[in-house]
Design a protein around this motif. Structure first.
Motif, PDB file in Angstrom:
ATOM      1  N   SER A 394       0.851  -1.187   0.000  1.00 20.49           N
ATOM      2  CA  SER A 394       0.000   0.000   0.000  1.00 20.49           C
ATOM      3  C   SER A 394       0.887   1.238   0.000  1.00 20.49           C
ATOM      4  N   GLU A 395       0.282   2.364  -0.334  1.00 18.71           N
ATOM      5  CA  GLU A 395       1.031   3.612  -0.290  1.00 18.71           C
ATOM      6  C   GLU A 395       1.350   3.955   1.168  1.00 18.71           C
ATOM      7  N   SER A 420       7.245   1.001  -0.615  1.00 14.50           N
ATOM      8  CA  SER A 420       6.037   0.205  -0.399  1.00 14.50           C
ATOM      9  C   SER A 420       5.855  -0.113   1.080  1.00 14.50           C
ATOM     10  N   THR A 586       4.503  -0.843  -4.994  1.00 19.66           N
ATOM     11  CA  THR A 586       3.830   0.345  -5.507  1.00 19.66           C
ATOM     12  C   THR A 586       4.606   0.895  -6.706  1.00 19.66           C
ATOM     13  N   ASP A 587       4.054   1.913  -7.338  1.00 17.79           N
ATOM     14  CA  ASP A 587       4.674   2.606  -8.473  1.00 17.79           C
ATOM     15  C   ASP A 587       4.845   1.695  -9.686  1.00 17.79           C
TER      16      ASP A 587
END
Length: 923
Positions: A394-395, A420, A586-587
């Motif tokens: 998750s962010e 992350s 993430t990203d």
């Protein structure tokens, strides 16, 4: 009898060699099985115990996944904050048979400040105003980068004097008669005045102003970095006894029973916020931190003073100055450095470890205003691989790190906190923590976690009090993404991998997180009544993996559960097991496929039970294969003497005398072969370093004689009942006239059809081979499947593989002997038929093809029977299934067919060498 053995010495020698090989194989292989079991038990006994035998946890700490799989994740204690009362700990101490009780309480994570000087003395000119930018970039996880804490150095010829801005004091420089503040850092008064992002320049840059007029001036900037350290509370005496923690101290002293929570004025701790009753906990600091995938890339540049200095002096606040420094173009590159995590830890130890020579401005305390408590990882789904787990990223919630930085409201956190997140962060802090609430940890000593006594590496139980879990990559794509073969912590408190505690305090100082010091009632509220996260217990008089020791541990665990109601696990006999884990990122970055070492409970029990079961099955299989080989050879040898027995009957020998003669001959061969086999087994066993039991070797001799007699009796009695004229006839099946044959294959099959007993005897040898090898595969598969997947089981599986290979080779040779004996004696019996065919024009090649057809037919028939028997026995006596064994046993059957066909080349070659005229004359 002796004359018959001498006259028929070739057949007698072949029988003797075959039986001798069977006896030798039995003695050697059973000895190898015994040796294998002893070695496995020794390995299990050496690895049965780690530092504690019983693990006690809060009932809520036991997850459904753990109950289902029996596996405990590493670092399970690092996110377990309380749940056991001190009264329950006392109850555990009162349990009979308990030797050591070691409670541990996880406090949480605090930021430990590290100051890194950047010496620029060689770069400072003799005069003039200069501005140096010290910019840092955090690098981790295969190149993940984020701007980190930075600084700038302002050097001037003018004098600098203290000046007040609001409630704070900063250097003031007189420029054209007006006061200028080149290094502002005003302290905000509340959250509404803080910057929104900890990676904005205003949150990252810190200014240092130095005047050349100061005779004590040191031309250096300073980087302020914070390292997250996990704090745990322990019982010093129990840890010393459990893992020898007192022997790991590298400087200062060890914690003692007298170490308790103290109270001082916060000014004495170097804290900016006054408090008269600041709690101070004595602590040990880890001298060697866990390996971490994190470092700082430091770029030092000199800026253009003509353009930067006027704007810097005209700036009205810290944010404007930081934005200006961050955006200014560089006039020249001074240096670029790489600062790994090991150096950061060295700076932390150097600044906080006990040192009598340290001045009053460089204390040995680490103070904080907040305690962070990361949650556990939520494994949201299973991967496609059996038993694999997945964790969704998750962010990151950067508000969790909003703390007490002097200029921005953010602590000088590492850049990796933007990576992350796999955990939620709860924060313990006071309601007005920007002004009040100092907690201090005074380092009385440092210790080396690698010196703790953790037991065998094959049977380690969760020891993240001192060791961080081991995680490796599972594929090349992950290795490429990480830039290495291991997955390490990146200093992100919300990361998947939690590092081991770096700060240890005594349980008597656990009141440092009492509500009166951290009174905010929100997330992560402290349960003062049940502060203990887990209790590790060692049971007295446990000496090995014996029944008495296991019962002592079981009884102690049962009593602990009955008296406390807590979750109790017996960890004796546990081992580390590989667990596949997939982490999303993430990203848009690719998923990470990892292998982590979890603790599998009850492995040693499973291994010992499996090896005992395997030893019994393998012992029985060896006895069966050796005995059936002896029986087959004896039966074939007697059947091959049909014509000789007919001659004896025709000259007046009675059936009883013939039977006695045959049995005496076979008993003599059995005795000689058994004795020779038993003697031959001794040097072989010695050479292979396996157990040689004289009693077992001696017992093999009468067994060989008995098998020879039992296998010979049916053929001898059958021969004794026949008339002499019948004994002189070929043993062919009576019936209608055979149809003419047109090719070699048809002839070979016709020959077998006329002699069904030969087909049965030869096929039985092949069936024995397939059944034995199929069962060996099933036993090996069942054993390996029962124990592998953990380090102890994998090691033992490799340890016993040699014996399995030797047993397979010997069983194949036993089968080959039986097949070769049957086909060879049968070929000699059929020699007149082949001689007739040669006389009427058949070529040796056609006869050879007919004999090879017989070998293939025997192989097909025997392999089919053996495969059916192997699967049936395997399903009954092992845990293997048809799906597991279908392909291996099919391959064994094909190999048996090939073996039978190859074995038939021996009689084919023999027939080609026999002169047809001599054979026909003898008939």
């Amino acid at each position: 009898m002796w004359s018959r053995l001498r006259l028929d010495w070739k057949r007698s020698l072949a029988t003797l060699v075959a039986v001798m090989f069977a006896v030798t194989s039995f003695v050697v292989l059973t000895g190898a099985t015994v040796t294998q079991r002893v070695e496995v038990l020794q390995s299990a006994d050496a690895a049965y115990r780690s530092s504690y035998d019983v693990l006690v946890r809060p009932s809520a700490a036991l997850t459904d996944r753990e109950e289902e799989t029996g596996r405990v994740r590493p670092n399970f204690l690092s996110d377990t904050y309380g749940g056991i009362t001190m009264e329950q700990v006392a109850q555990i101490e009162d349990v009979p048979g308990v030797e050591v009780v070691a409670p541990i309480a996880m406090v949480g994570i605090m930021w430990a400040p590290v100051r890194i000087p950047i010496d620029l003395g060689d770069e400072v000119a003799a005069s003039g105003t200069q501005v140096f930018r010290i910019a840092t970039t955090a690098v981790s996880r295969g190149g993940f980068t984020m701007p980190s804490q930075s600084a700038y150095l302002y050097v001037t010829d003018r004098a600098l004097a203290p000046g007040e801005v609001g409630e704070m004091t900063y250097p003031v420089e007189q420029v054209d008669g007006a006061a200028a503040y080149p290094c502002l850092a005003p302290q905000p008064q509340g959250r509404d005045q803080m910057v929104a992002d900890p990676f904005e320049p205003a949150a990252r840059y810190w200014g240092y102003c130095i005047s050349r007029q100061d005779p004590k001036a040191i031309f250096a900037g300073e980087l302020r970095v914070s390292i997250p350290v996990l704090v745990a509370a322990i019982d010093p005496d129990a840890e010393a006894e459990l893992v020898g923690l007192d022997h790991t101290v590298t400087s200062g002293r060890y914690l003692t029973a007298e170490d308790q929570l103290q109270f001082r004025a916060s000014e004495d701790l170097g804290a900016p916020f006054p408090r008269e009753d600041a709690p101070v906990a004595p602590a040990l600091l880890a001298e060697m931190a866990a390996e971490v995938d994190y470092g700082l890339e430091i770029d030092v540049e000199e800026l253009d003073a003509d353009s930067v200095v006027p704007a810097l002096l005209a700036a009205k606040n810290r944010a404007d100055q930081a934005d200006l420094i961050a955006a200014a173009p560089a006039a020249r590159q001074v240096t670029t450095e790489w600062l790994p995590m090991a150096d950061l830890q060295s700076h932390l130890v150097a600044s906080t470890a006990p040192n009598p020579e340290r001045g009053p401005d460089n204390s040995d305390e680490i103070w904080t205003l907040t305690i962070m408590r990361p949650s556990g990882v939520d494994f949201t789904s299973h991967t496609q691989d059996t038993g694999g787990l997945a964790a969704e990223a998750s962010e990151p919630d950067l508000n969790a790190y909003f703390g007490h930085g002097w200029s921005s409201g953010y602590d000088p956190i590492p850049g990796s906190v933007a990576d992350s997140a796999y955990r939620q962060i709860d924060v313990l802090e006071s309601e007005k923590s920007t002004h009040f609430g100092v907690l201090a940890f005074e380092m009385v000593g440092t210790y080396d976690p690698t010196r703790t006594q953790v037991g065998s590496p094959l049977s380690q139980v969760p020891l993240e009090t001192y060791r961080t879990g081991q995680v490796t990559v599972a594929d090349e794509a992950t290795a490429t993404a990480l830039g290495q073969e291991r997955f390490l912590s990146n200093l992100n408190p919300a990361d998947y991998l939690m590092t081991a505690p770096s700060v240890l305090i005594p349980l008597d100082a656990l009141g440092i997180i009492d509500e009166k010091y951290l009174p905010r009632p929100g997330a992560g509220a402290v349960d003062a009544g049940a502060p203990i996260s887990a209790v590790r217990v060692r049971v007295a008089d446990v000496t090995g993996w014996d029944a008495a020791s296991r019962e002592r541990v079981r009884l102690a665990a049962q009593l602990i559960h009955d008296q406390t109601g807590l979750a109790v696990d017996v960890t004796i006999g546990s081992a580390l097991a590989q667990q596949s884990v997939t982490l999303t990122q993430t990203d848009g970055r690719p998923d990470l496929h990892l292998v982590e070492l979890w603790t599998q409970k009850g492995v040693t029990t499973l291994v010992v039970e499996s090896v005992d079961r395997k030893s019994v099955l393998l012992f029985g299989l060896i006895l069966l294969a050796s005995g059936l080989t002896v029986a087959t050879v004896a039966n074939v040898a007697v059947a091959a003497q049909r014509t000789d027995l007919g001659v004896l009957a025709s000259i007046g020998h009675t059936p009883a005398r013939i039977t006695g003669l045959v049995l005496a001959q076979q008993a003599t061969l059995g005795f000689i072969a058994g004795l020779a086999g038993a003697l031959l087994a001794w040097p072989i066993a010695t050479l292979m370093r396996i157990d040689y039991a004289p009693l077992r070797a001696v017992a093999a001799i009468p067994v060989a004689i008995a098998l020879m007699l039992l296998a010979s009796i049916p053929a001898a009695l059958w021969a004794a009942r026949l008339a002499p004229i019948d004994l002189l006839r070929p043993p062919v099946r009576a019936g209608r006239r055979s149809a003419p044959v047109s090719n070699e294959a048809a002839l070979g099959w016709a020959q077998l059809a006329r002699r069904p007993l030969r087909l049965i005897r030869a096929a039985l040898g092949v069936a024995i081979a397939v059944t034995a090898l199929g069962l060996l595969l099933a036993i090996a598969w069942s054993f390996r499947g029962a124990i592998v997947g953990n380090l102890l089981g994998d090691a033992i599986a490799l340890q016993v593989r040699t014996v399995d290979i030797i047993a397979g080779i010997v069983l194949a040779l036993l089968a080959a002997i039986g097949v070769a004996m049957t086909l060879s004696f049968g070929a000699l019996e059929d020699a007149p038929d082949w001689a007739v065919l040669t006389a009427i024009g058949w070529t040796p090649q056609r006869i050879s093809r007919a004999i090879l057809t017989q070998g293939a037919a025997i192989g097909i028939f025997g392999a089919t029977l053996g495969a059916i028997a192997a699967i049936a026995f395997a399903v009954i006596f092992t845990e293997a299934t048809l799906n597991d064994l279908a392909i291996p046993i099919a391959l064994v059957a094909l190999g048996a067919i090939a073996l039978s066909t190859v074995a038939s080349t021996i009689p084919a070659a023999t027939i080609r060498r026999l002169p047809p005229a001599r054979v026909l004359a003898g008939r």
